[in-house]
Design a protein around this motif. Structure first.
Motif, mmCIF file in Angstrom:
data_model
loop_
_atom_site.group_PDB
_atom_site.id
_atom_site.type_symbol
_atom_site.label_atom_id
_atom_site.label_comp_id
_atom_site.label_asym_id
_atom_site.label_seq_id
_atom_site.Cartn_x
_atom_site.Cartn_y
_atom_site.Cartn_z
ATOM 1 N N ALA A 1 -12.521 3.061 54.974
ATOM 2 C CA ALA A 1 -12.776 4.490 55.215
ATOM 3 C C ALA A 1 -11.718 5.335 54.507
ATOM 4 C CB ALA A 1 -12.751 4.755 56.726
ATOM 5 N N ASP A 2 -10.491 4.797 54.432
ATOM 6 C CA ASP A 2 -9.417 5.566 53.782
ATOM 7 C C ASP A 2 -9.696 5.782 52.295
ATOM 8 O OD1 ASP A 2 -7.944 6.077 56.001
ATOM 9 O OD2 ASP A 2 -6.435 4.517 55.663
ATOM 10 N N ARG A 3 -10.368 4.829 51.667
ATOM 11 C CA ARG A 3 -10.706 5.003 50.251
ATOM 12 C C ARG A 3 -11.696 6.160 50.102
ATOM 13 N NH1 ARG A 3 -15.591 4.301 46.989
ATOM 14 N NH2 ARG A 3 -15.008 3.319 45.023
ATOM 15 N N ASP A 4 -12.695 6.214 50.998
ATOM 16 C CA ASP A 4 -13.664 7.325 50.962
ATOM 17 C C ASP A 4 -12.945 8.650 51.220
ATOM 18 O OD1 ASP A 4 -15.544 5.416 50.581
ATOM 19 O OD2 ASP A 4 -16.262 5.391 52.665
ATOM 20 N N GLU A 5 -12.045 8.636 52.218
ATOM 21 C CA GLU A 5 -11.304 9.852 52.566
ATOM 22 C C GLU A 5 -10.433 10.310 51.383
ATOM 23 O OE1 GLU A 5 -11.005 12.221 54.566
ATOM 24 O OE2 GLU A 5 -8.912 12.880 54.431
ATOM 25 N N GLY A 6 -9.784 9.363 50.715
ATOM 26 C CA GLY A 6 -8.912 9.708 49.579
ATOM 27 C C GLY A 6 -9.681 10.404 48.477
ATOM 28 N N ILE A 7 -10.850 9.865 48.153
ATOM 29 C CA ILE A 7 -11.634 10.445 47.060
ATOM 30 C C ILE A 7 -12.237 11.789 47.496
ATOM 31 C CG2 ILE A 7 -13.687 10.084 45.618
ATOM 32 C CD1 ILE A 7 -12.911 7.099 45.546
ATOM 33 N N ARG A 8 -12.724 11.824 48.776
ATOM 34 C CA ARG A 8 -13.297 13.082 49.283
ATOM 35 C C ARG A 8 -12.227 14.187 49.292
ATOM 36 N NH1 ARG A 8 -14.355 12.094 54.425
ATOM 37 N NH2 ARG A 8 -15.522 10.234 53.880
ATOM 38 N N ALA A 9 -11.025 13.850 49.742
ATOM 39 C CA ALA A 9 -9.942 14.842 49.799
ATOM 40 C C ALA A 9 -9.629 15.365 48.397
ATOM 41 C CB ALA A 9 -8.695 14.220 50.426
ATOM 42 N N PHE A 10 -9.664 14.471 47.409
ATOM 43 C CA PHE A 10 -9.427 14.909 46.025
ATOM 44 C C PHE A 10 -10.496 15.921 45.608
ATOM 45 C CE2 PHE A 10 -10.611 14.534 41.539
ATOM 46 C CZ PHE A 10 -9.419 14.941 40.944
ATOM 47 N N GLN A 11 -11.766 15.572 45.905
ATOM 48 C CA GLN A 11 -12.861 16.468 45.488
ATOM 49 C C GLN A 11 -12.816 17.804 46.217
ATOM 50 O OE1 GLN A 11 -16.077 13.721 46.356
ATOM 51 N NE2 GLN A 11 -16.276 13.158 44.190
ATOM 52 N N GLU A 12 -12.379 17.754 47.489
ATOM 53 C CA GLU A 12 -12.334 18.993 48.289
ATOM 54 C C GLU A 12 -10.997 19.716 48.154
ATOM 55 O OE1 GLU A 12 -13.330 17.588 52.211
ATOM 56 O OE2 GLU A 12 -15.374 17.024 51.612
ATOM 57 N N LYS A 13 -10.151 19.208 47.271
ATOM 58 C CA LYS A 13 -8.838 19.826 46.971
ATOM 59 C C LYS A 13 -8.015 20.050 48.243
ATOM 60 C CE LYS A 13 -10.596 22.157 42.812
ATOM 61 N NZ LYS A 13 -10.323 21.026 41.931
#
Ligand code: CAA
Length: 256
Positions: free
Chosen positions: A236-248
Motif C-alpha cells: 500500500a505504501d508504494r501506491d501511496e508514494g506514487i499517489r502523493a507524488f501525483q497529488e503534489k
C-alpha cells in the motif's frame, strides 16, 4: 532500566547513548547485553523507525573493557556471552546510525562499523589497537574494516595498531560525513528522522539489499534486489508514494 545506556525518544527515532564515562565507554558484557536488549526493543516496536547510537564527546567507546578481559581466560572466552550479544547487535534490521566523537577504538570501532551510516565529529579517531595487547580484532574488525577502507589501510591499522583521524576516515569511505563535534548527534538524528519518514518496508528491504552487496556475488545480489523490488510493488505504501507524488503532497506511509 539499563545501567550503562541512556535511551531517549526523538519522534520515531531512538537515541542510545553509551554511558560509562569513567572508563571511556569501554564495552563490558553488561553494556553489550543491555545494548542488544535495547536494540531488540527498538526492532520490536513498530513506532521506532531508525536508531542513533553515540557515546560522549571524549569517546564513542575505547574498546572492550580491559579490566574485564583481564579476568577471562581461554575457557572463559569459549563460552563468552559477548559473542551472542555482538551477533544480536549485528542483526538489527532497522537503520542504525553511529554518531562518533573522540575515540572509537577496538570493539568501539567495530561497534561503529556495525552501524549502517557513520557520522563523525572532526576530533574522532578510529583504530584497531588490539595488536598492541598481543591480540587481534574479534568482533568483525578485520572483515568490516577491510571492506570499508581497503586492504592497505586496514592492514596498517590492524597490524601496526595505527589509528586514523576523522578526515582520513572520510577519505577512506569509513564515514559518510564529518561535523563539528557538538553537531554530530544532531546531524545523525536529522538523518534518522529523514529515514523515519520513508516507507518502513522499503527502508528495511533496501538496507538488506545493500548489505547483501558485501556478502554475495553480483548475480545473486541482483537477484535479491529484483525480488525485493517486486515485493514492494504489492504494498500500500508504494501506491501511496506514487499517489502523493501525483497529488503534489507529502506521502503518509503506514508500513504495509
Ligand atoms: N577498558 C577499560 N578501561 C578503559 C579502557 C578500556 N578499553 N580505555 C580507557 N579506560 C579507562 C582508563 O583505564 C582510565 O581509567 P582510570 O581513570 O580509572 O585510570 C579512563 O578510562 C580514562 O582513560 P585514560 O586515562 O587512559 O585516558 P587518555 O585520554 O589518557 O587515553 C586512550 C585514552 C588512548 C583511549 C587510552 O585509554 C587507551 O589506550 N585505552 C585502551 C584502548 C584499547 O586498547 N582498546 C582496545 C581494547 S581490546 C578490544 O576492543 C577487543 C574486542 O573488542 C574484541
Amino acid at each position: 532500566m539499563p545501567n550503562t545506556l541512556v535511551v531517549q525518544a526523538h519522534q520515531a527515532t531512538r537515541l542510545i547513548t553509551l554511558h560509562r564515562p569513567h572508563a571511556l565507554n569501554a564495552l563490558t558484557t553488561e553494556l553489550l547485553g543491555e545494548l542488544a536488549d535495547e536494540l531488540q526493543r527498538c526492532a520490536d516496536d513498530p513506532d521506532v523507525r531508525a536508531v542513533v547510537i553515540t557515546g560522549s564527546r571524549k569517546a564513542f567507546a575505547a574498546g572492550a573493557d580491559l579490566n574485564e578481559m583481564a579476568e577471562r581466560d581461554l575457557v572463559g572466552m569459549l563460552d563468552d556471552p559477548r559473542q551472542g550479544y555482538w551477533q544480536r547487535i549485528t542483526q538489527f534490521p532497522k537503520p542504525l546510525i553511529a554518531a562518533v566523537n573522540g575515540y572509537a577504538l577496538g570493539g568501539g570501532c567495530e561497534l561503529a562499523m556495525h552501524a549502517d551510516i557513520l557520522i563523525a565529529g572532526e576530533d574522532a579517531q578510529f583504530g584497531q589497537p588490539e595488536i598492541n595487547l598481543g591480540i587481534m580484532p574479534g568482533a568483525g574488525g578485520t572483515q568490516r574494516l577491510l571492506r570499508a577502507v581497503g586492504k592497505s589501510l586496514a592492514m596498517q591499522m590492524v597490524l601496526a595498531g595505527e589509528s586514523i583521524s576523522a578526515r582520513r576516515a572520510l577519505d577512506a569511505g569509513l564515514v559518510s560525513e564529518i561535523t563539528q563535534p557538538e553537531l554530530t548527534v544532531e546531524r545523525a538524528l536529522q538523518i534518522a528522522q529523514r529515514i523515519a519518514a520513508k516507507a518502513p518496508l522499503a527502508v528495511r528491504l533496501a538496507k538488506e539489499a545493500l548489505l547483501k552487496a558485501q556478502d554475495l556475488d553480483l548475480a545473486s545480489g541482483l537477484r535479491f534486489e529484483r525480488h525485493a523490488f517486486t515485493l514492494l510493488a504489492g504494498t500500500a505504501d508504494r501506491d501511496e508514494g506514487i499517489r502523493a507524488f501525483q497529488e503534489k503532497r507529502q506521502a503518509d506511509f503506514k508500513g504495509c
